[in-house]
Design a protein around this motif. Structure first.
Motif, short mmCIF file in Angstrom:
data_model
loop_
_atom_site.label_atom_id
_atom_site.label_comp_id
_atom_site.label_asym_id
_atom_site.label_seq_id
_atom_site.Cartn_x
_atom_site.Cartn_y
_atom_site.Cartn_z
N LEU A 516 0.83 -1.27 -0.07
CA LEU A 516 0.12 -0.25 -0.21
C LEU A 516 0.74 1.33 0.09
O LEU A 516 0.60 2.29 -0.65
CB LEU A 516 -0.80 0.07 1.26
N VAL A 517 1.93 1.17 0.82
CA VAL A 517 2.68 2.36 0.90
C VAL A 517 3.52 2.57 -0.56
O VAL A 517 3.73 3.78 -0.92
CB VAL A 517 4.04 1.91 2.01
N LEU A 518 3.81 1.56 -1.15
CA LEU A 518 4.24 1.62 -2.56
C LEU A 518 3.59 2.09 -3.62
O LEU A 518 3.88 3.00 -4.41
CB LEU A 518 4.87 0.33 -2.95
N LEU A 523 1.49 7.22 -6.61
CA LEU A 523 0.35 8.14 -6.64
C LEU A 523 0.97 9.54 -6.38
O LEU A 523 0.67 10.37 -7.03
CB LEU A 523 -0.73 7.95 -5.96
N ILE A 524 1.97 9.59 -5.43
CA ILE A 524 2.78 10.79 -5.09
C ILE A 524 3.44 11.37 -6.40
O ILE A 524 3.58 12.41 -6.68
CB ILE A 524 3.53 10.88 -3.83
N CYS A 525 4.24 10.18 -7.02
CA CYS A 525 4.82 10.44 -8.14
C CYS A 525 4.05 11.21 -9.39
O CYS A 525 4.26 11.95 -9.94
CB CYS A 525 5.73 9.47 -8.62
N GLN A 526 2.98 10.32 -9.56
CA GLN A 526 2.04 10.84 -10.52
C GLN A 526 1.28 12.12 -10.23
O GLN A 526 1.49 13.04 -11.07
CB GLN A 526 0.80 9.75 -10.65
N ALA A 527 1.09 12.45 -8.80
CA ALA A 527 0.64 13.75 -8.71
C ALA A 527 1.54 14.88 -8.68
O ALA A 527 1.47 15.98 -9.38
CB ALA A 527 0.10 13.93 -7.07
N GLN A 528 2.99 14.51 -8.62
CA GLN A 528 3.93 15.31 -8.78
C GLN A 528 4.13 16.02 -10.28
O GLN A 528 4.31 17.00 -10.74
CB GLN A 528 5.42 14.92 -8.17
N GLN A 529 3.93 14.97 -11.21
CA GLN A 529 4.15 14.94 -12.47
C GLN A 529 3.00 15.87 -13.03
O GLN A 529 3.06 16.97 -13.96
CB GLN A 529 4.01 13.72 -13.09
N THR A 530 1.67 15.35 -12.50
CA THR A 530 0.63 16.36 -12.89
C THR A 530 0.67 17.73 -12.47
O THR A 530 0.33 18.71 -13.63
CB THR A 530 -0.59 15.82 -12.23
N LEU A 600 11.93 2.37 -5.84
CA LEU A 600 10.91 3.55 -6.21
C LEU A 600 11.33 3.66 -7.60
O LEU A 600 10.24 3.79 -8.40
CB LEU A 600 11.58 4.90 -5.45
N THR A 601 12.30 3.37 -8.23
CA THR A 601 12.58 3.64 -9.72
C THR A 601 11.70 2.57 -10.51
O THR A 601 11.14 2.55 -11.64
CB THR A 601 13.93 3.67 -10.04
N GLN A 602 11.97 1.20 -10.02
CA GLN A 602 11.32 0.00 -10.50
C GLN A 602 9.88 0.13 -10.41
O GLN A 602 9.29 -0.20 -11.31
CB GLN A 602 11.92 -1.23 -9.89
N MET A 603 9.32 0.65 -9.44
CA MET A 603 7.74 0.72 -9.24
C MET A 603 7.47 1.67 -10.14
O MET A 603 6.44 1.51 -10.87
CB MET A 603 7.81 1.18 -7.59
N MET A 604 7.98 2.85 -10.31
CA MET A 604 7.54 3.99 -11.16
C MET A 604 7.57 3.41 -12.63
O MET A 604 6.92 3.78 -13.42
CB MET A 604 8.64 5.05 -11.16
N MET A 605 8.74 2.59 -12.96
CA MET A 605 8.73 2.29 -14.38
C MET A 605 7.70 1.19 -14.70
O MET A 605 7.08 1.01 -15.61
CB MET A 605 10.08 1.44 -14.57
N LYS A 606 7.58 0.01 -13.47
CA LYS A 606 6.39 -0.83 -13.80
C LYS A 606 5.12 -0.37 -14.08
O LYS A 606 4.33 -0.79 -14.90
CB LYS A 606 6.57 -1.60 -12.49
N CYS A 607 4.86 0.87 -13.35
CA CYS A 607 3.47 1.36 -13.28
C CYS A 607 3.26 2.39 -14.31
O CYS A 607 2.16 2.85 -14.52
CB CYS A 607 3.29 1.89 -11.88
N GLY A 608 4.29 2.93 -15.19
CA GLY A 608 4.16 3.63 -16.21
C GLY A 608 3.98 4.98 -15.92
O GLY A 608 3.05 5.49 -16.29
N THR A 609 4.71 5.49 -14.90
CA THR A 609 4.42 6.78 -14.20
C THR A 609 5.42 7.86 -15.09
O THR A 609 5.14 9.26 -14.92
CB THR A 609 4.73 7.05 -12.84
#
Length: 789
Positions: A516-518, A523-530, A600-609
């Motif tokens: 859940l934290v991941l 979502l935090i990374c996505q919100a920052q990009q938005t 974090l990098t792996q998670m962001m790449m996996k989720c397509g952020t």
């Protein structure tokens, strides 16, 4: 006035001040009374209701004569009302020896309260019953007369320094006696206690709340706190009410209720189903309610932390500890912990997903940090480093483990469903992450979880209830709970007393919560990009606005759609704050759960952020299937919160698309009819002109046809059905209905009048200019880049 006269007007006076229980009579409306708007009434009300003011003197005067006043059970909190109507005595000693049937029989139960209890009952419950009172101006809850009175009463009756001030006495040298025991009006069983012998004890066999002489010193303190907790916190769902009753207690209560059902006034006891159905109250705490509870929590932490250090000698302790000191020792675990936990659970599960949740959040964080209200001051340091949590608070953390772990998981589930681009939502995530990232706090929570997960040797069934429930039949001073040295047993007792023996604990530092934290980090990374894309778009728009786009002469805007966010109206400063909050929150989460940059990098790449090469947002998260793309739960979240979207454009006839907000509806319809008449009349002539191969043909084809629409109509039967029958060359005048076009024409006519150019000449100049524009655009696009505009 004589005591007899005062006794008669006292209930009327209390009701006229605090309002009626049904909310019809508003009373003085203390919740909306503020010093800035009504300074005279504000000061008079505070002086009159002060602990040493005229109203409290009247209370103590009536208290000396042991008058009693009826308070309807039907207006008590749902759990208490349901249990009393089932003839089950509530666990709180506040209700012991007070429940009475009316002389005429029936279900109109009342509590026989002394003047102090009656006054405080009305004062506390007015926060709930008067929440719908009319407000004529903006009210700050923390500046209202009610809020100030709550703070004043807490400081007077629960002092952090010194002792409770004695009540003023009308007899020189005398003291106001504490309430005396009363004979019972109806036998009750007790819920919350699980020993069979205790279940069948009647009120007549129970000592009074203040039978212990040592408790007379602080009976007002205990009564005040119990009333505040019962009125403000004793509310929760029907499922929680049923879960808190153990099966064998329900069975004992049922047998006991059936055995007495025909002994009182000839009326059977209310059925369990009816009582539970009657319990289902619609409890929706307001923001003001939560702020008052937070004030109570903060003061109780300060009150408890003002406890004097225990002497080394046990004998010295037994002779020097005063009742007030003993009260400080057990005030939070015995009176507040369980009901506050259930109250917070209710708020976490039912509060709207908006910024008003900040009040609940701050109340929760205030309870989690008792060290903030400790008397010792932090050492002065030049660097603003976060203060480490001392090991002496490990016991508090372990005995409140669910407050830290389960409610943290509840907050994660809320955060995953909110729009983190909003600065207020980002601030809440930042606040929680900052609190849990305090040095040594996560380690102590982990230690508490390890103690709970230790294999247990032998724990008698439901024996854990003895730790959190006061001894049946009186004040907390009537007997002390046995000292328990096993830390693991203490943690288990805390968890099972709040959640039941069959509770499946979810580890805060386990795999499920870590995922859940991941997800939250993603979502935090996505919100920052938005937020960054919105900021860049706003900056570009303000820096270089297009001149021709402002005049809106071209029909290409018809297919555009607004891609902004609420942040467009907030400003660049708020966008910057959002980015700062999210960046620090992500940093704190990495500290708490030991997340590495690689994860974090792996998670962001996996989720397509990551963004694509053009800097545009990717499509929402989808799964390819035979029927096309199917949205995943993550994709739905992205669309709902505006993080990603599909590029949906109107693909039909531009003349038939819905009227836009920047268009004049009457002009759109009028121009459509006029252009339709022209197109029907000159259709053949336009077809001939467009078929020519010279410059005139190119000019007509560019301005009278739509190549993209022609292709769509040929290859899409859906578009063909939704467009007009005549999809050949035609005249379109809809752009003239735009407000910007109309304003531009008016400005041109206005400036032309300065040069003494009449309307006819001005119209001629406009037509010449538009013709030159059409020639240039035709030569450029039709000659070199056909069908791209």
């Amino acid at each position: 006035f004589s005591l007899k006269e005062l006794h008669g007007i006292f209930p009327w006076l209390v009701e006229s001040i605090f309002g009626s229980l049904d909310g019809i009579i508003i009373g003085w409306n203390l919740r909306c009374l503020q010093g800035k708007t009504n300074p005279n009434e504000y000061s008079v009300a505070l002086d009159f209701l002060d602990p040493s003011g005229p109203m409290m003197k009247l209370v103590y005067k009536l208290q000396a004569e042991e008058y009693r006043y009826d308070f309807p059970v039907s207006y008590l909190p749902g759990p208490v009302k349901a249990s009393i109507q089932e003839q089950v005595l509530p666990e709180c000693s506040l209700y012991h020896n007070k429940v009475q049937f009316p002389s005429s029989g029936g279900l109109g139960l009342n509590l026989a309260l002394n003047p102090f209890e009656y006054y405080m009952f009305y004062f506390a419950i007015s926060l709930i019953t008067q929440k719908n009172s009319p407000v004529t101006h903006h009210v700050s809850p923390s500046n209202s007369a009610y809020f100030i009175l709550v703070d004043t009463y807490l400081k007077c009756f629960l002092p952090t320094e010194g002792s409770v001030l004695p009540p003023p006495s009308s007899n020189p040298g005398g003291a106001i006696p504490s309430p005396t025991p009363r004979s019972p009006a109806v036998p009750f069983s007790s819920y919350g206690m699980h020993h069979t012998s205790l279940l069948k004890r009647h009120i007549a066999h129970q000592p009074s709340v203040n039978a212990d002489p040592a408790s007379q010193e602080i009976w007002r303190s205990e009564t005040l706190l119990q009333i505040f907790v019962e009125m403000w916190l004793h509310h929760y769902s029907l499922e929680m009410y049923q879960k808190m009753q153990s099966p064998h207690v329900k069975l004992e209560v049922l047998h006991y209720r059936l055995s007495i059902s025909s002994k009182h006034h000839g009326s059977p006891a209310q059925s369990s189903y009816q009582a539970l159905h009657a319990y289902q109250e619609s409890f929706k705490p307001t923001e003001e309610h939560v702020l008052v509870v937070r004030l109570l929590v903060k003061h109780l932490h300060a009150f408890s932390n003002s406890l004097k250090p225990e002497p080394l000698s046990p004998s010295a302790h037994s002779h020097t500890a005063s009742p007030l000191e003993e009260f400080k020792r057990v005030v939070i675990p015995r009176f507040v912990q369980e009901k506050l936990y259930i109250f917070l659970q209710h708020c976490f599960g039912h509060w709207p997903l908006d910024a008003s949740f900040r009040a609940v959040l701050e109340m929760w964080l205030s309870y989690l940090q008792p060290w903030r209200y400790a008397p010792e001051k932090p050492p002065q340091s030049t660097e603003p480093l976060p203060r480490s949590v001392s090991e002496k608070w490990a016991t508090f953390i372990q005995e409140n483990l669910l407050m830290y772990t389960k409610l943290f998981v509840g907050f994660l589930n809320r955060a995953l469903r909110t729009d983190l681009v909003s600065p207020k939502n980002a601030l809440m995530v930042f606040r929680v992450a900052k609190v849990f990232a305090q040095p040594n706090l996560a380690e102590m929570i982990l230690k508490g979880e390890q103690l709970f997960l230790e294999p247990e040797l032998v724990i008698p069934h439901r024996q854990h209830r003895l730790f959190m429930s006061p001894t049946l039949g009186g004040s907390f001073l009537s007997s002390r709970s046995p000292a328990v040295t096993d830390a693991s047993f203490k943690v288990k007792s805390h968890v099972y007393s709040l959640e039941g023996q069959d509770f499946q604990y979810k580890q805060m530092f386990g795999t499920e919560v870590r995922n859940l934290v991941l997800k939250l980090a993603q979502l935090i990374c996505q919100a920052q990009q938005t937020a960054k894309s919105i900021s860049d778009h706003s900056a570009e728009t303000m820096a270089s606005p297009s001149f021709f786009s402002w005049f809106r002469f071209t029909p290409s805007d018809m297919n555009g759609s607004y891609t902004g966010n609420d942040l467009d109206e907030i400003g660049q400063d708020s966008i910057k704050k959002t980015d700062e909050y999210l960046e620090k929150a992500l940093e704190y989460l990495c500290q708490i759960f030991k997340l590495s940059e690689a994860q974090l990098t792996q998670m962001m790449m996996k989720c397509g952020t990551a963004q694509d090469e053009n800097g545009k947002k990717q499509l929402p998260d989808c799964i390819a299937s035979e029927n096309g793309l199917i949205l995943t739960p993550l994709g739905r979240y992205q669309i709902i919160n505006g993080l990603r979207r599909f590029e949906v454009q109107y693909q039909g006839d531009t003349e038939l698309q819905p009227i836009r907000s920047y268009e004049n509806a009457a002009l759109v319809r009028l121009l459509f009819r006029f252009s339709s008449v022209l197109n029907e009349r000159f259709a053949d002539q336009m077809e001939v002109l467009c078929s020519r191969e010279d410059f005139v043909g190119r000019l007509c084809r560019y301005h009278l046809t739509n190549p993209q629409l022609v292709q769509k109509i040929r290859y899409s039967p859906v578009v063909r059905d939704r467009t007009s029958q005549n999809w050949g060359p035609r005249i379109s005048l809809r752009f003239l209905a735009s407000y910007r076009t109309l304003i531009s024409l008016l400005m041109i006519y206005f400036f032309a009048s300065w040069f003494y150019i009449g309307p006819v000449g001005c119209t001629f100049i406009i037509l010449i200019g538009y013709f030159l524009y059409a020639v240039i655009m035709t030569f450029f696009f039709e000659g070199w880049k056909p069908h791209e505009h």
